[in-house]
Motif scaffolding. Structure first.
Motif, PDB file in Angstrom:
ATOM      1  N   MET A 137     -59.067 -71.387 -14.173  1.00 29.36           N
ATOM      2  CA  MET A 137     -60.303 -70.630 -14.183  1.00 29.36           C
ATOM      3  C   MET A 137     -61.322 -71.323 -15.056  1.00 29.36           C
ATOM      4  SD  MET A 137     -58.957 -66.801 -14.434  1.00 29.36           S
ATOM      5  CE  MET A 137     -57.216 -66.723 -14.405  1.00 29.36           C
ATOM      6  N   SER A 138     -62.510 -70.683 -15.111  1.00 27.92           N
ATOM      7  CA  SER A 138     -63.556 -71.444 -15.735  1.00 27.92           C
ATOM      8  C   SER A 138     -64.268 -70.723 -16.840  1.00 27.92           C
ATOM      9  CB  SER A 138     -64.537 -71.827 -14.675  1.00 27.92           C
ATOM     10  OG  SER A 138     -65.780 -71.344 -14.987  1.00 27.92           O
ATOM     11  N   ALA A 139     -65.200 -71.501 -17.361  1.00 25.28           N
ATOM     12  CA  ALA A 139     -65.944 -71.039 -18.481  1.00 25.28           C
ATOM     13  C   ALA A 139     -66.791 -69.862 -18.256  1.00 25.28           C
ATOM     14  CB  ALA A 139     -66.879 -72.133 -18.860  1.00 25.28           C
ATOM     15  N   GLU A 140     -67.450 -69.821 -17.234  1.00 27.37           N
ATOM     16  CA  GLU A 140     -68.361 -68.699 -17.058  1.00 27.37           C
ATOM     17  C   GLU A 140     -67.631 -67.447 -16.697  1.00 27.37           C
ATOM     18  OE1 GLU A 140     -71.480 -68.308 -17.408  1.00 27.37           O
ATOM     19  OE2 GLU A 140     -71.707 -66.393 -16.481  1.00 27.37           O
ATOM     20  N   PRO A 141     -66.873 -67.514 -15.609  1.00 30.88           N
ATOM     21  CA  PRO A 141     -66.279 -66.284 -15.198  1.00 30.88           C
ATOM     22  C   PRO A 141     -64.835 -66.114 -15.563  1.00 30.88           C
ATOM     23  CG  PRO A 141     -66.362 -67.798 -13.415  1.00 30.88           C
ATOM     24  CD  PRO A 141     -66.709 -68.535 -14.655  1.00 30.88           C
ATOM     25  N   VAL A 148     -67.553 -77.542 -20.383  1.00 34.08           N
ATOM     26  CA  VAL A 148     -66.775 -76.541 -19.649  1.00 34.08           C
ATOM     27  C   VAL A 148     -67.448 -76.189 -18.325  1.00 34.08           C
ATOM     28  CG1 VAL A 148     -65.954 -74.158 -19.653  1.00 34.08           C
ATOM     29  CG2 VAL A 148     -65.651 -75.579 -21.680  1.00 34.08           C
ATOM     30  N   ASN A 149     -68.729 -75.888 -18.358  1.00 34.87           N
ATOM     31  CA  ASN A 149     -69.418 -75.448 -17.144  1.00 34.87           C
ATOM     32  C   ASN A 149     -69.542 -76.559 -16.107  1.00 34.87           C
ATOM     33  OD1 ASN A 149     -71.752 -73.215 -18.868  1.00 34.87           O
ATOM     34  ND2 ASN A 149     -69.657 -72.898 -18.213  1.00 34.87           N
ATOM     35  N   TYR A 150     -69.923 -77.745 -16.536  1.00 33.09           N
ATOM     36  CA  TYR A 150     -70.175 -78.811 -15.572  1.00 33.09           C
ATOM     37  C   TYR A 150     -68.891 -79.463 -15.073  1.00 33.09           C
ATOM     38  CZ  TYR A 150     -75.234 -78.578 -16.026  1.00 33.09           C
ATOM     39  OH  TYR A 150     -76.544 -78.156 -15.973  1.00 33.09           O
ATOM     40  N   ILE A 151     -67.869 -79.564 -15.921  1.00 37.29           N
ATOM     41  CA  ILE A 151     -66.575 -80.045 -15.420  1.00 37.29           C
ATOM     42  C   ILE A 151     -66.066 -79.093 -14.346  1.00 37.29           C
ATOM     43  CG2 ILE A 151     -64.142 -80.391 -15.999  1.00 37.29           C
ATOM     44  CD1 ILE A 151     -65.047 -81.362 -18.760  1.00 37.29           C
ATOM     45  N   THR A 152     -66.123 -77.805 -14.646  1.00 35.48           N
ATOM     46  CA  THR A 152     -65.677 -76.799 -13.679  1.00 35.48           C
ATOM     47  C   THR A 152     -66.470 -76.901 -12.383  1.00 35.48           C
ATOM     48  OG1 THR A 152     -64.979 -75.262 -15.411  1.00 35.48           O
ATOM     49  CG2 THR A 152     -65.479 -74.326 -13.251  1.00 35.48           C
ATOM     50  N   MET A 169     -72.633 -65.254  -9.287  1.00 39.55           N
ATOM     51  CA  MET A 169     -73.082 -65.355 -10.677  1.00 39.55           C
ATOM     52  C   MET A 169     -73.914 -66.626 -10.848  1.00 39.55           C
ATOM     53  SD  MET A 169     -69.579 -64.033 -12.558  1.00 39.55           S
ATOM     54  CE  MET A 169     -70.270 -63.938 -14.199  1.00 39.55           C
ATOM     55  N   ALA A 170     -74.865 -66.796  -9.935  1.00 36.13           N
ATOM     56  CA  ALA A 170     -75.579 -68.069  -9.824  1.00 36.13           C
ATOM     57  C   ALA A 170     -76.461 -68.380 -11.026  1.00 36.13           C
ATOM     58  CB  ALA A 170     -76.426 -68.070  -8.548  1.00 36.13           C
ATOM     59  N   ALA A 171     -76.788 -67.377 -11.829  1.00 36.68           N
ATOM     60  CA  ALA A 171     -77.639 -67.621 -12.999  1.00 36.68           C
ATOM     61  C   ALA A 171     -76.840 -67.889 -14.263  1.00 36.68           C
ATOM     62  CB  ALA A 171     -78.579 -66.433 -13.229  1.00 36.68           C
ATOM     63  N   GLY A 172     -75.526 -67.834 -14.181  1.00 38.55           N
ATOM     64  CA  GLY A 172     -74.689 -68.077 -15.349  1.00 38.55           C
ATOM     65  C   GLY A 172     -74.486 -69.566 -15.600  1.00 38.55           C
ATOM     66  N   GLY A 173     -73.613 -69.896 -16.541  1.00 42.42           N
ATOM     67  CA  GLY A 173     -73.400 -71.280 -16.926  1.00 42.42           C
ATOM     68  C   GLY A 173     -72.846 -72.143 -15.806  1.00 42.42           C
ATOM     69  N   VAL A 174     -71.741 -71.712 -15.185  1.00 47.30           N
ATOM     70  CA  VAL A 174     -71.179 -72.470 -14.073  1.00 47.30           C
ATOM     71  C   VAL A 174     -72.122 -72.418 -12.876  1.00 47.30           C
ATOM     72  CG1 VAL A 174     -69.271 -72.621 -12.427  1.00 47.30           C
ATOM     73  CG2 VAL A 174     -68.798 -72.152 -14.821  1.00 47.30           C
ATOM     74  N   GLY A 175     -72.747 -71.277 -12.651  1.00 49.50           N
ATOM     75  CA  GLY A 175     -73.663 -71.138 -11.527  1.00 49.50           C
ATOM     76  C   GLY A 175     -74.824 -72.120 -11.589  1.00 49.50           C
ATOM     77  N   THR A 176     -75.492 -72.196 -12.746  1.00 53.15           N
ATOM     78  CA  THR A 176     -76.626 -73.114 -12.874  1.00 53.15           C
ATOM     79  C   THR A 176     -76.161 -74.569 -12.765  1.00 53.15           C
ATOM     80  OG1 THR A 176     -76.447 -73.022 -15.292  1.00 53.15           O
ATOM     81  CG2 THR A 176     -78.017 -71.537 -14.247  1.00 53.15           C
ATOM     82  N   ALA A 177     -74.971 -74.872 -13.289  1.00 52.23           N
ATOM     83  CA  ALA A 177     -74.426 -76.226 -13.148  1.00 52.23           C
ATOM     84  C   ALA A 177     -74.154 -76.548 -11.687  1.00 52.23           C
ATOM     85  CB  ALA A 177     -73.146 -76.360 -13.972  1.00 52.23           C
ATOM     86  N   ALA A 178     -73.558 -75.599 -10.966  1.00 52.59           N
ATOM     87  CA  ALA A 178     -73.241 -75.823  -9.561  1.00 52.59           C
ATOM     88  C   ALA A 178     -74.507 -76.037  -8.729  1.00 52.59           C
ATOM     89  CB  ALA A 178     -72.442 -74.638  -9.011  1.00 52.59           C
TER      90      ALA A 178
END
Length: 379
Positions: free
Chosen positions: A1-5, A151-155, A176-185
């Motif tokens: 699992m990942s950082a954001e969620p 964490v966010n960008y590796i994920t 969750m597109a505005a979160g850390g993983v979301g913005t990175a994705a």
């Protein structure tokens, strides 16, 4: 699992009782954020600790900024299974300056600006970590950006490209597109030609999502996102990034086109308040998606699971991903989006900002108040 969620980290936690300083003398004191028990925001407290020098193979890092991840919220509630016993210092990523070298360290120098990745233990003013868990920051990167990258960008990179095999002219749903993983994705999707992005977020964040490249923002609070996707793309999408779990994973699977890929990397649906919610946990697990291999054959779809926290032994794999991310940063193709910066003393407010889903981008913790805020407090 990942950082954001979901829980996310890599590499073992920094030692909590480092070696005494060479030549004797009393170890120096430093401030740390410590999880003293499971529960609400008040369970994370600023405490003073005594540290020492780095062991062989380690470096000491003077921390300038730390990343707050969704897994840290889960850890506070006792829902993160890779957390060491309490009391414990949380924190899976930070950025700072190397201030001391242990024996046998050859590829780092005092004064190097580095990003650090660990299972936990990084929310401190000074940390001792294995040198292999540090990554040199590229030219022009701020400490806040360094604490927001790993964490966010590796994920995001691994679920998009290693599992998702994202290609030109495809479509993707990012929850969750505005979160850390979301913005990175979203930023990483923009490195591929003509990718159509659907993104779920509250309505107040839609303008920001459109500016970042989301073609179709969807308000998950007032709309059925599956229906909204079908209105625009009747066949569905090629990739769904699922940090939610529960019934949303089933919806994601059924939104896939033939040859589509579902990557699940979190269980954000279990987090509904400050403290552990047994009803939410039971509902999420009861509704968890399940499918067998024979059913997958008939559907022509793929289901992948990702958990950065279980890759702590994959040093070369993670290092390769970080090298690609640093290259993209240096080319100006990605840039961590910082939502807000909070001093250690305001960690409760920082956690509230993320848990109430007010953030757009990364929430950052710093040992001391930013200069602008410090001046305001003096006046």
């Amino acid at each position: 699992m990942s950082a954001e969620p979901a829980p996310a980290a890599a590499a073992a936690a920094p030692e909590q009782t480092p070696e005494p300083p060479a030549g004797g003398g009393e170890p120096a004191e430093h401030r740390a954020l410590v999880l003293t028990g499971f529960g609400g925001y008040e369970k994370v407290k600023v405490q003073t600790r005594r540290g020492g020098g780095p062991r062989p193979g380690e470096v000491s890092v003077r921390v300038r900024a730390c990343g707050l991840n969704f897994a840290d919220l889960l850890a506070r509630q006792g829902l993160y299974d890779r957390l060491p016993p309490l009391p414990v210092c949380p924190g899976m990523e930070c950025a700072g300056t190397v201030c001391a070298l242990g024996d046998d360290v050859r590829d780092r120098q005092v004064g190097d600006k580095v990003m650090v990745l660990a299972r936990s233990g990084l929310w401190q003013e000074v940390v001792n970590v294995p040198a292999v868990q540090t990554f040199l920051m590229p030219e022009g990167m701020s400490f806040e950006e360094g604490a927001a990258l790993l964490v966010n960008y590796i994920t995001a990179y691994m679920i998009l490209f290693d599992f998702g095999n994202l290609r030109p002219n495809q479509s993707i749903l990012i929850h969750m597109a505005a979160g850390g993983v979301g913005t990175a994705a979203i930023q990483l999707c923009k490195t591929v030609e003509n990718v159509t992005i659907f993104g779920t977020a509250s309505a107040s964040k839609h303008d920001s999502l459109k500016e970042s490249g989301v073609a179709h923002p969807i308000d998950y609070r007032t709309m059925d996102y599956a229906e909204e996707v079908r209105k625009i793309s009747p066949k569905g999408v090629d990739i769904v990034l699922d940090p939610l779990g529960g019934s949303d994973t089933s919806k994601a699977f059924h939104l896939l086109k033939p040859m589509g890929k579902l990557i699940t990397y979190g269980v954000a649906n279990v987090l509904t308040g400050q403290k552990k919610n047994l009803m939410a946990m039971a509902k999420t697990w009861w509704n968890q998606f399940s499918i067998n291999a024979l059913q997958l054959l008939h559907h022509n779809k793929a289901v992948c699971g990702y958990y950065l926290g279980c890759m702590e032994e994959e040093v070369e794999l993670i290092g390769g991903v970080v090298a690609k991310l640093i290259s993209l940063y240096s080319q100006g193709k990605i840039k961590p989006k910082i939502d807000s910066v909070w001093p250690f003393d305001q960690v409760a407010d920082a956690m509230r900002q993320m848990q109430e889903k007010k953030n757009i981008g990364k929430v950052i913790l710093v040992p001391e108040a930013p200069k602008e805020e410090a001046k305001k407090e003096e006046n």
